[in-house]
Each structure stands twice: as structure tokens, then as C-alpha cells.
Scaffold this active site. Structure first.
Site, short mmCIF file in Angstrom:
data_model
loop_
_atom_site.label_atom_id
_atom_site.label_comp_id
_atom_site.label_asym_id
_atom_site.label_seq_id
_atom_site.Cartn_x
_atom_site.Cartn_y
_atom_site.Cartn_z
N ARG A 32 -25.50 -1.42 6.96
CA ARG A 32 -25.21 -2.85 6.96
C ARG A 32 -25.70 -3.54 8.23
O ARG A 32 -25.96 -4.74 8.25
CB ARG A 32 -23.69 -3.08 6.91
N LYS A 43 0.86 -1.19 0.00
CA LYS A 43 0.00 0.00 0.00
C LYS A 43 0.90 1.24 0.00
O LYS A 43 1.88 1.30 0.74
CB LYS A 43 -0.89 -0.04 1.26
N GLU A 53 -19.75 -4.61 10.22
CA GLU A 53 -20.66 -3.74 10.98
C GLU A 53 -21.75 -4.54 11.69
O GLU A 53 -22.09 -4.24 12.84
CB GLU A 53 -21.29 -2.70 10.05
C1 LIG Z 1 -19.14 -1.61 4.64
C2 LIG Z 1 -17.92 -0.74 4.67
N1 LIG Z 1 -17.24 -0.58 5.83
C3 LIG Z 1 -16.15 0.19 5.87
C4 LIG Z 1 -15.70 0.81 4.74
C5 LIG Z 1 -14.52 1.75 4.79
N2 LIG Z 1 -13.39 1.21 4.04
C6 LIG Z 1 -13.13 1.59 2.79
S1 LIG Z 1 -11.77 0.88 2.15
C7 LIG Z 1 -11.50 0.05 3.57
C8 LIG Z 1 -10.31 -0.84 3.69
C9 LIG Z 1 -10.37 -1.95 2.72
O1 LIG Z 1 -9.23 -2.71 2.86
P1 LIG Z 1 -8.78 -3.62 1.66
O2 LIG Z 1 -9.96 -4.32 1.12
O3 LIG Z 1 -7.68 -4.45 2.15
O4 LIG Z 1 -8.32 -2.59 0.55
P2 LIG Z 1 -7.02 -1.65 0.56
O5 LIG Z 1 -7.49 -0.29 0.96
O6 LIG Z 1 -6.03 -2.22 1.48
O7 LIG Z 1 -6.55 -1.64 -0.84
C10 LIG Z 1 -12.47 0.33 4.53
C11 LIG Z 1 -12.51 -0.22 5.89
C12 LIG Z 1 -16.45 0.64 3.56
N3 LIG Z 1 -16.11 1.24 2.43
N4 LIG Z 1 -17.52 -0.15 3.56
#
Ligand SMILES: Cc1ncc(C[n+]2csc(CCOP(=O)(O)OP(=O)(O)O)c2C)c(N)n1
Ligand SMILES: CC(=O)[C@@H](O)[C@H](O)COP(=O)(O)O
Ligand SMILES: [Mg+2]
Length: 620
Positions: free
Chosen positions: A395, A279, A367
Site C-alpha cells: 500500500r 468484539k 500504511e
Molecule cells: C492494509 C491492511 N493493513 C492492516 C491490516 C491488518 N488488519 C486486519 S483486520 C484489522 C483491524 C480491522 O479493524 P476493524 O475494521 O474495526 O474490524 P474488526 O476486526 O474490529 O472487526 C487490521 C489492522 C490489513 N488487513 N490490511
């Protein structure tokens, strides 16, 4: 080939490997420079540059369907599908979206914003394809944070059962927004260091030695393809889901990625391709980020990494205010526990986590689980503070209803990012929670107008034996420490003149904004701070509703099911002959833009309110 020349992915298919690698470098520089000006999701996009190039190089979108989970990491895909020229408008009003949008491009076959929908969506597409007798690949690209979420597990369960053709690109950077958590992360760590990696790597290295670059590299590569196929295993955690698995593969090694994907292009059945990425790759500040500060950024100076916007002196974010107050309360109450579903940094719970490590729980992107978990803590005598962004709380609706409210358990739910959130747009606006929660029995629903009232409401919340929601928006507020009271179900009101001609009922930060403007402009109005949506202050309502002056309900959320709906219900049930002027968001989704622009477009800005007041005063 420069990024502005790319009209569609066909344009990169004739490039040599050196040219593709130069393109990757150019894209990284572009992302840093461009996001520094507009803000946006930087780290995840820097990490996925090579992988996205490889995907578009090997597959034939839009025929093959490439869908990005959440969609916050789809910027490189946008560049490769001819949208580089629009990046100066990224996340702005009427500009390029920060997520995949079907209206934006035929290459965006799916839309998201919330996490962990890509696998369900991919399966739906794959089954529709098969029923139609068509033949193309469906390629969900999903991160390790999103993969560990409940929805993904449900989808994997069905995908493993259905055995449809699908290439699941598992983009594993060991990070959610903050560090990933839980048993799935442990399982992924085992895979990150597992045997197939070394085997595949050495086989690939052998196979690659002496090959030419470019399209020709893909010819005569039977030995490499066979080596890759031999590395398809089903003994990983994904094997338990009846899925083939290959990896892990270095996600910044473009030739290796291209070869692996090429060899799997016509793979039969579902397969997980495990790709390890970094990242923030290529931008040291973001690469070294352990807390998610570079996940989503506002405008910054690329050289120093410093944000351009400064928080005004004495202010801090609403999340910070709430978190500080919860910390203060937790010092005197050992039963207070803080819970976040993967939003530790955005919800500003870092301090709580540091001070009370045994009383802090990051559940990951979960959630619904987080809400039920909080309910059980409350049922066992603890005082959970569950912090959830309003739009993600959608959610957890059933858990709030079935587990928290139905058992009338004293969970304090901090609903962060309520109201319009701005640039993330329709998927993220927190404008539904009042409507969504109002119908649920036992729930108390509130919003403070400032930091002092937040403290009073939280004190009230932790004193209750019922579930208590306190909502607060994105943005900053003066951090004050005054002592005020906000007893359950009470509102406040002020007249800017002894004899008000119009009454405005509102809530949150708008209360003081309206009062200040009315005072400054000598408008004779009454402003009501409806800090509880449930229960309503019926005593005050009776005093307000029977007076013969116009009443404006000024809301910054959905009108349908909001505060004015509740008051209209009260009017009806008490057979009061009264008409309300209602201002709020109508029956549509609100797109992206600054909060000020969106409020104006929705006619819920202060100027629209005062124009309405002026018209009413003129009729008086
Ligand atoms: C239901 C929901 N909860 C929380 C989020 C906030 N959120 C957006 S990206 C993310 C992290 C995702 O991690 P990953 O899938 O590993 O992707 P990366 O950012 O590491 O590429 C979160 C928690 C969201 N978009 N949707
Ligand atoms: C993509 C996503 O869901 C999050 O990254 C979100 O954009 C965070 O919003 P805040 O910037 O308000 O924390
Ligand atoms: Mg990740």
C-alpha cells in the site's frame, strides 16, 4: 435448524425470532470450538453473529451483494451460505479460506484480505448495476478500524458524490486489532453516544412492544418503520460526506437489527447504518481482550484460553527479536521513534510503546501515511523505525519511493512477515517486497539469518544516512545476543568441505538450515549468506561467479525481480558467461497452507533443494 443443515440463506428466512436467536447461540459455540481446533480470526466473528444473521435474513444474497471489508469476519456468512461442514479445514492447505473467495461460493462476490477496499468495491458494483439497469442492493460491511483508513475516505468522497443506492453496514466495536486510534475514533465515539441512538431505541421499544416474533413481526410495523426513517439523519460525520446515517443500533439485538434493515431494504441513495458490537462477544477471554490477542489466534484450549503450541525455550518471534533490539537501541538514542500502521500487537511493539510512550505512534490502518510521516520525522532529525508487514507495505509503495527514498531519508523500515506467511494465504504472503523495492534508488535492502545478525543489521541501519529496509519472517527464532558484524553490502560464505562442488546462494533462516543439513549429510557445498539484496556484495560475487561449479540461487520469495534477478543483471552487465539454477516462487499467487506445505508445493523446501544438489553432484 442446526448450522450443518443450512444450505443457503433461504433456510433461515422462515425461522422465528427465538429460532434465530438460538441459531446465533449455536453459531457462537461452533465458532469457539472450531477455531480452537484450527486457529483463525475469532473475536471479530464472535462480534458479528447477529448482524450477519440479520443481513442474510433481510437481504437476498447472492442477488444482493454483501461484501465484508478485510473478510476476516466472514465466517458467520460462510456458515449461513452452506459452508459449516468445511470449517475443520479452515485456513488449511486446499481448505476453506479465512476470507471471502469468489471461487468458494456464489455468495462471495468480492475478495479481500487487505483492509478498506469494500467501499470502493461497493461503489464499482453499484455503478455497474445502474449502468446495466439492474436493481439490487450493495451492502459493504466495514469495521471502525477499516472505516478510518485513507482508502475508505477516498471511497466515501466518491460515494457521497455519486449518490448510488448502497447500504454501508458500519460494524463499530471500538477496536481495530488493538484499540482504535485517532480523530475518527473520537468522531465515532461522539456517534456512539449521540441522540439518535436514544431516540431510535425508545421509538423502537415502543414500536416493538406486543409484537409477535418471526416473519409476522415484520408485518404491520409501519409505526416502527416510520420511527426508523425519522431517525435517518445527515448531521453525523457521514453527513459531511453527503451520506444518510442511522444509528447507533445495538448489534446484538437481533429483532432491532432485522427491523432496521427491513425498513431500509429499498432505501434510495447511500446510507450508513451504524451498528455497535462487542468484539469477542460470548467468550469472556476474547471480550476482555484489550490488546488484540484474540483477534487472530492459533489453536487453543477453549476452557483455559491457553494456546496449544508453545514457543520453544530460548526462542521468540522474529517480530519480538527486532522489537527488543530496537528498544535496546532506543535506550541510547533518544531520536529513535517507532511507528506502526495498526499492527502494534502483531509487530510486538507493545514493549516499545510502554517504555517510550512519547516516541511510539500507531497511525491506524494507514500504511501510506505512516511511511510519509516517517519520512518527515527523518527529515527533521529523528530516527524513525517504521514497522510494516510486507504485504501491507504494498500500500505504501509510492510513499516509500516518493517521500523516503527520493529524498534519501534515513528511515529504518522493518518489513515484518516477509516470505510465505502460511494460513492467511495469497493476500498476505510477503513475497513481493524484494522485487517491489529493488528498483528504488537509495534504498538498502537486507535480511538477517538469525537474531545476532538482526542486531548487527539494525546497528548498521541506524548508523546509515540512507533508508534501510530489514525484512524478517513470521515464526520463531532463538533469541541470542552474540556480537557479530554485518557491514553494508557484505555477504558471508562457508564451505562444508574444503573443495565445494556446488554453491548455494540464499538468505534468512535458510542459510543455517542448509549448512546444517549439508554438514550432517557430508555434502561438499558452499553456502552464501546474501544478507544484503541491495547493494550486492560484488567483490564476493566476482569470486563466486568465475569458478566452474554450479550455482543455485535458493529464494523463498518471487523469482521475478528477486535476488537472482539482481545477480543475473550483474552477470549480464559484466558480460560474465554464467548460468544460474534458480529456485523460488514462479509467476503466480500462492494460496493458503502451512509454510512447510506451501514450500513443498512451490518446490522451495530444503528437500527439493538437496535433490537438486544431489543431481548436480551425481553429474560431477
Ligand atoms: C492494509 C491492511 N493493513 C492492516 C491490516 C491488518 N488488519 C486486519 S483486520 C484489522 C483491524 C480491522 O479493524 P476493524 O475494521 O474495526 O474490524 P474488526 O476486526 O474490529 O472487526 C487490521 C489492522 C490489513 N488487513 N490490511
Ligand atoms: C486479517 C489480517 O490482516 C490480520 O489479522 C492478519 O491475519 C494478522 O496476521 P498475523 O497473525 O501474522 O499477525
Ligand atoms: Mg473494529
Amino acid at each position: 435448524m442446526h448450522i450443518y443443515d443450512i444450505r443457503n440463506p433461504q433456510d433461515i428466512k422462515h425461522l422465528t425470532m427465538e429460532e434465530l436467536e438460538a441459531l446465533a447461540q449455536e453459531i457462537r459455540e461452533f465458532l469457539i470450538e472450531s477455531i480452537a481446533k484450527t486457529g483463525g480470526h475469532l473475536s471479530s466473528n464472535l462480534g458479528i453473529v447477529e448482524l450477519t444473521i440479520a443481513l442474510h435474513y433481510v437481504f437476498d444474497a447472492p442477488r444482493d451483494r454483501i461484501l465484508f471489508d478485510v473478510g476476516h469476519q466472514s465466517y458467520v456468512h460462510k456458515i449461513l451460505t452452506g459452508r459449516a461442514g468445511r470449517f475443520s479445514t479452515l485456513r488449511q492447505y486446499k481448505g476453506l479460506s479465512g476470507f471471502q473467495k469468489r471461487y468458494e461460493s456464489e455468495y462471495d462476490c468480492w475478495e479481500a484480505g487487505h483492509s478498506s477496499t469494500s467501499l470502493s468495491a461497493a461503489l464499482g458494483m453499484a455503478i455497474a448495476r445502474d449502468l446495466n439497469g439492474e436493481d439490487y442492493q450493495v451492502i459493504p460491511v466495514i469495521g471502525d478500524g477499516a472505516m478510518a483508513s485513507g482508502m475508505s475516505m477516498e471511497a466515501l468522497n466518491q460515494i457521497g458524490g455519486e449518490q448510488r443506492n448502497m447500504i454501508i453496514l458500519f460494524n463499530d466495536n471500538s477496536m481495530s486489532i488493538s484499540r482504535n486510534v485517532g480523530a475518527m475514533d473520537v468522531a465515532f465515539t461522539k456517534l456512539r453516544t449521540s441522540r439518535p441512538y436514544t431516540t431510535l431505541k425508545s421509538d423502537l421499544e415502543q414500536g416493538l412492544s406486543g409484537t409477535k416474533v418471526g416473519r409476522s413481526v415484520l408485518k404491520g410495523m409501519k409505526n416502527v418503520k416510520n420511527a426508523i426513517k425519522d431517525n435517518v439523519v445527515n448531521t453525523s460525520i457521514f453527513g459531511e460526506f453527503n451520506l444518510d446515517y442511522i444509528g447507533p443500533i445495538n448489534g446484538h439485538d437481533l429483532p432491532a437489527l432485522i427491523k432496521v434493515l427491513q425498513s431500509l431494504k429499498h432505501h434510495r441513495g447511500p446510507i450508513v447504518v451504524h451498528v455497535l458490537t462487542k468484539k469477542g462477544k460470548g467468550y469472556p477471554y476474547a471480550e476482555n481482550d484489550k490488546d488484540g490477542k484474540w483477534h487472530g489466534v492459533s489453536q487453543f484450549d477453549p476452557a483455559s484460553g491457553q494456546p496449544l503450541a508453545r514457543v520453544p525455550a530460548g526462542h521468540c518471534s522474529w517480530s519480538e527479536v527486532i522489537s527488543r533490539i530496537v528498544c535496546d537501541l532506543a535506550r541510547n538514542d533518544r531520536d529513535i521513534i517507532a511507528i506502526t500502521p495498526a499492527m502494534k500487537s502483531g509487530s510486538k511493539l507493545d514493549n516499545f510503546a510502554r517504555e517510550f510512550p512519547n516516541r511510539f505512534f500507531d497511525c491506524g490502518i494507514a500504511e501510506e501515511h505512516a511511511a510519509t510521516f516517517a519520512a518527515a520525522l527523518a527529515a527533521s532529525g529523528k530516527r524513525p523505525f517504521l514497522s510494516v508487514y510486507s504485504s501491507f507495505l504494498q500500500r505504501a509503495y509510492d510513499s516509500v519511493n516518493h517521500d523516503i527514498a527520493r529524498m534519501d531519508l534515513p528511515v529504518v523500515i522493518g518489513i515484518d512477515r516477509c516470505g510465505l506467511v502460511g494460513e492467511d494465504g495469497a493476500t498476505h504472503h510477503g513475497v513481493f517486497d524484494i522485487s517491489m523495492l529493488h528498483a528504488i534508488p537509495n534504498l538498502i535492502l537486507s535480511q538477517p539469518k538469525d537474531a545476532d545478525e538482526a542486531r548487527a543489521l539494525l546497528q548498521e541501519a541506524f548508523a546509515q544516512e540512507h533508508p534501510f529496509c530489514i525484512r524478517y519472517p513470521r515464526g520463531n527464532v532463538p533469541y541470542t545476543k552474540g556480537e557479530v558484524q554485518a557491514p553494508l553490502g557484505t555477504w558471508e560464505r562457508w564451505c562444508t568441505d574444503g573443495d565445494p562442488k556446488v554453491c548455494v546462494i540464499t538468505y534468512g533462516g535458510d542459510v543455517d538450515r542448509i549448512r546444517e543439513k549439508a554438514l550432517a549429510n557430508h555434502f561438499a557445498i558452499e553456502v552464501v549468506n546474501a544478507r544484503y539484496f541491495k547493494p550486492l556484495d560484488e567483490k564476493m560475487l566476482d569470486q563466486i561467479l568465475y569458478r566452474p561449479i554450479p550455482i543455485i540461487l535458493y529464494e523463498s520469495d518471487m523469482l521475478d525481480g528477486g535476488l537472482s534477478s539482481a545477480i543475473l543483471q550483474y552477470i549480464n552487465d559484466h558480460q560474465i558467461d554464467r548460468h544460474l539454477i534458480r529456485m523460488g516462487i514462479g509467476d503466480h499467487f500462492v494460496e493458503q497452507g502451512s509454510i512447510a506445505q506451501l514450500r513443498k508445493a512451490e518446490h522451495i523446501d530444503i528437500n527439493s533443494l538437496f535433490s537438486t544438489i544431489e543431481e548436480l553432484l551425481a553429474c560431477d
